[in-house]
Motif scaffolding. Structure first.
Motif, PDB file in Angstrom:
ATOM      1  N   GLY B  39      12.934  31.214 -38.439  1.00  0.00           N
ATOM      2  CA  GLY B  39      12.126  30.050 -38.840  1.00  0.00           C
ATOM      3  C   GLY B  39      12.913  28.762 -38.663  1.00  0.00           C
ATOM      4  N   ALA B  40      14.154  28.792 -39.117  1.00  0.00           N
ATOM      5  CA  ALA B  40      15.008  27.606 -38.999  1.00  0.00           C
ATOM      6  C   ALA B  40      15.261  27.288 -37.532  1.00  0.00           C
ATOM      7  CB  ALA B  40      16.324  27.852 -39.726  1.00  0.00           C
ATOM      8  N   ARG B  43      12.349  25.532 -36.015  1.00  0.00           N
ATOM      9  CA  ARG B  43      12.275  24.132 -36.466  1.00  0.00           C
ATOM     10  C   ARG B  43      13.408  23.282 -35.872  1.00  0.00           C
ATOM     11  NH1 ARG B  43       9.311  23.212 -41.302  1.00  0.00           N
ATOM     12  NH2 ARG B  43       7.276  24.141 -40.909  1.00  0.00           N
ATOM     13  N   ASP B 170       6.077  19.803 -40.541  1.00  0.00           N
ATOM     14  CA  ASP B 170       6.750  20.833 -39.725  1.00  0.00           C
ATOM     15  C   ASP B 170       7.917  20.274 -38.920  1.00  0.00           C
ATOM     16  OD1 ASP B 170       4.792  22.495 -40.717  1.00  0.00           O
ATOM     17  OD2 ASP B 170       3.528  22.335 -38.928  1.00  0.00           O
ATOM     18  N   SER B 172      10.979  19.663 -40.516  1.00  0.00           N
ATOM     19  CA  SER B 172      12.216  19.859 -41.286  1.00  0.00           C
ATOM     20  C   SER B 172      12.537  21.341 -41.314  1.00  0.00           C
ATOM     21  CB  SER B 172      12.057  19.332 -42.713  1.00  0.00           C
ATOM     22  OG  SER B 172      11.107  20.109 -43.408  1.00  0.00           O
ATOM     23  N   SER B 173      13.820  21.606 -41.450  1.00  0.00           N
ATOM     24  CA  SER B 173      14.259  22.988 -41.612  1.00  0.00           C
ATOM     25  C   SER B 173      15.262  23.005 -42.759  1.00  0.00           C
ATOM     26  CB  SER B 173      14.915  23.485 -40.328  1.00  0.00           C
ATOM     27  OG  SER B 173      16.144  22.825 -40.145  1.00  0.00           O
ATOM     28  N   SER B 177      16.289  17.555 -40.614  1.00  0.00           N
ATOM     29  CA  SER B 177      14.914  17.106 -40.397  1.00  0.00           C
ATOM     30  C   SER B 177      14.929  16.060 -39.282  1.00  0.00           C
ATOM     31  CB  SER B 177      14.340  16.501 -41.683  1.00  0.00           C
ATOM     32  OG  SER B 177      14.997  15.293 -41.973  1.00  0.00           O
ATOM     33  N   SER B 327      10.423  23.280 -46.038  1.00  0.00           N
ATOM     34  CA  SER B 327      11.504  23.308 -45.049  1.00  0.00           C
ATOM     35  C   SER B 327      11.951  24.721 -44.752  1.00  0.00           C
ATOM     36  CB  SER B 327      12.706  22.519 -45.571  1.00  0.00           C
ATOM     37  OG  SER B 327      12.324  21.194 -45.795  1.00  0.00           O
TER      38      SER B 327
END
Lengths: 273, 371
Positions: B39-40, B43, B170, B172-173, B177, B327
């Motif tokens: 996921g990170a 992003r 969507d 930011s992680s 960001s 995030s």
């Protein structure tokens, strides 16, 4: 009886060697005919269990031969023994030893499946056998829900499901009350006489003498005494031939518990021996 | 025997729950960590993916945005524009910076984008303007929310106080960001125009392939490294993977060992508990390989159930967690699933080894006579 039944010749089993060597079974010979019930008795440590385990292919003899229906078991490789045990032997244990996760029917069917039967055939065979042994209404019960006698009947069904030539029973009545003990004994007797199986029982339970054709007394690994048994044709009591009252009718010798039975059986034609 | 394996497994419900639950949690540990990381990662390259550029032009030798600095002469933009197949070429400035507001600091990738540029501008606007004016900034809405900020509030970006005029989603992680400011403000913040830019964003003409145009730019413009959007994003992800590889491996090993310990113990205990029954099966003529099969099937079924539980829990977490922290995005990738499935099979195989050894050494004689 050249090829049928069980033949044991000069069987010896030694454990250890040198100073620590123990001879559990010493030069034992025995023949058991199809349909015959042989009871092996003896004190603890006399070698009864060792003998039974060798007969069942669970222990290799040091010397001697075991032949079942013409097949010499003692010369077979370890790899072949499981199949022989599945097809030629039926084991009955003191503790019943049923598989707790399986229901009554599957406990019997699994032995048939292991021997190569398909699932459907195995289940049908198990159900028929259990019904015959009076457990038709218990097929889907868990073993935990059964009485001791019922559990032993399931174990007997498991032992019979592959039509073995020889039934080996290790203290089959030890964990049963008197009534269930008798029921089990009767079943073992029937297995021998009606199904023509050889039955070898190892037990301390003297009541089993009643259904045995022969009683062998094992001590220090050797048979010390052989008692031929007979059934009184009048009162159906089991009697030792050596000690019984005998009479002959039509050329055949009969054994009785007492003179009264003999007289009743032979009547006016009584020919005391 | 399959029936026996299944019945043995489900007979003791408490043991099954402990086994499957423990294993499920261990696999969830691996899955969730992978999902958080995936996921990170998605992003991490969100700006590269969505800025609208087909091709990225950087300083010669610079292949990533993270952990790099790219300095290009501003004149490169015109050189790039003149390459056949280039429809748009937009210079941008880039720096990693800390956005400060209300005592909270957030690492951010700050981009300086020319006014009305066709490429590189803010996207996924959820509130406010899509292009910042002088002294204005657009930031991620979850970063704003976590700092208690809203449109109209001020934050410190590149050492300057700037007013928030737009919020994006969507972008930011866990690690950073995206913040967008005017090109001129960025220039001013770094001490004036020194004639350099960070990257040139390129939109290729209709019918042109990005790879072909990238190749032409590479050949026609000196001192640059040119990559398609996909290549640039892949390089970025690879860099982060390389940097985080050890942590991922440690977490995977921890999950593997936990799962293995739970399953090995439960399969072993279950086998020992039925030692006598297995002894009886051996006595009546069951071969060792069938008994191994029973244990292996139990281990595999436990693992399969544990995997289902782990995947279900991870999917649940991927739905729930972002509601509390936008995030933190959990992406359950098929690669991650495959990895965990392989790990699970290895766990099952290893867990069945010790009980199988026990069964091999099992003497039916001893078991039966012991009663």
């Amino acid at each position: 009886m050249p090829n049928a039944g069980l033949r044991v010749s000069h069987l010896t089993k030694r454990f250890g060697s040198g100073d620590t060597e123990v001879v559990a079974v010493r030069d034992v010979s025995l023949e058991v005919a199809p349909g015959e019930v042989v009871l092996i008795m003896g004190p603890s440590g006399s070698g009864k269990s060792t003998l039974l385990l060798m007969l069942g292919g669970l222990l290799k003899p040091t010397e001697g031969t075991i032949t079942l229906d013409g097949l010499e078991l003692s010369s077979l490789s370890e790899n072949r023994l499981p199949d022989i045990r599945l097809h030629s032997f039926g084991f009955i244990f003191q503790d019943f030893n049923l598989l707790s996760a399986l229901n009554v029917q599957d406990n019997v069917a699994i032995a048939a499946e292991l021997a190569g039967a398909g699932r459907k055939a195995a289940v049908a065979k198990a159900a028929a056998l259990l019904t015959e042994l009076g457990l038709g209404r218990r097929l889907h019960f868990s073993p935990e829900k059964l009485s001791g006698g019922e559990k032993q009947r399931v174990a007997i069904a498991r032992a019979l499901v592959n039509n073995p030539a020889l039934i080996l029973a290790d203290e089959p009545t030890a964990n049963l009350d008197s009534s269930h003990g008798h029921e089990t004994m009767r079943l073992l007797r029937d297995i021998a006489s009606e199904r023509g199986r050889s039955v070898v029982i190892v037990s301390h339970d003297a009541r089993i003498k009643d259904i045995a054709d022969r009683v062998l007394w094992l001590e220090d690994g050797q048979f010390k005494r052989v008692v031929e048994m007979a059934t009184d044709p009048v009162c159906r009591m089991s009697v030792e031939r050596e000690l019984a009252v005998t009479g002959v009718r039509d050329g055949e010798t009969y054994y009785f518990c007492a003179n009264g039975c003999r007289d009743e059986f032979l009547g006016a034609k009584a020919v005391p021996v | 025997m399959l029936r026996l394996a299944i019945k043995n497994l489900v007979q003791n419900k408490a043991r099954l729950i402990v086994s499957v639950g423990g294993l499920g949690l261990a696999l969830t540990l691996i899955l969730v960590f992978g999902a958080v990381f995936d996921g990170a990662k998605s992003r991490l390259t969100v700006y590269i993916d969505k800025a609208g550029a087909d091709v990225w032009v950087a300083q010669d030798g610079v292949e990533t945005m993270h952990m790099s600095n790219s300095f290009l002469p501003a004149t490169v933009t015109d050189e790039v524009k003149s390459v056949p197949g280039v429809q748009e070429a937009v210079p941008i400035l880039y720096a990693t910076d800390i956005i400060q507001a209300n005592g909270k600091e957030t690492l951010s990738y700050v981009f300086g984008v020319p006014d009305n540029a066709p490429l590189g501008k803010a996207f996924a606007i959820v509130e406010g303007a899509s292009m910042p004016g002088p002294g204005e900034v657009i930031i991620d809405h979850s970063i704003a929310a976590s700092s208690g900020l809203k449109v109209g509030d001020e934050v410190t970006v590149l050492g300057q106080m700037m007013k928030i005029v737009g919020l994006t989603s969507d972008t930011s992680s866990l690690a950073s960001s995206v913040a967008i400011v005017r090109f001129d403000d960025f220039t001013k913040a770094r001490g004036g125009d020194n004639g350099t830019i960070s990257f040139v964003l390129v939109k290729v003409s209709a019918g042109e392939s990005a790879a072909a145009v990238a190749s032409r730019i590479s050949e026609g413009v000196s001192g640059v490294t040119v990559q398609t959007r996909e290549q640039f994003a892949a390089q970025e992800r690879k860099l982060v993977m390389d940097m985080s590889g050890d942590i991922i491996n440690i977490m995977n090993i921890a999950g593997f060992l936990t799962g293995f310990a739970v399953l090995a113990l439960t399969v072993y205990v279950a086998t020992i508990a039925r030692r006598k029954e297995y002894g009886v099966l051996k006595a009546i003529g069951t071969r060792n390989r069938l008994l191994y099969l029973v244990v292996l099937v139990q281990a595999l079924l436990s693992v399969a159930l544990g995997l289902v539980a782990g995947v279900a829990l991870t999917l649940l977490l991927s739905e729930v967690v972002p509601r509390f922290n936008e995030s933190m995005v959990l992406t359950l990738s098929s690669a991650s699933l495959l990895r965990v499935a392989i790990v699970s099979v290895v766990i099952a195989g290893l867990s069945a080894l010790l009980p199988a050894r026990q069964l091999a050494g099992l003497e039916p004689v001893a078991i039966i006579r012991r009663g």
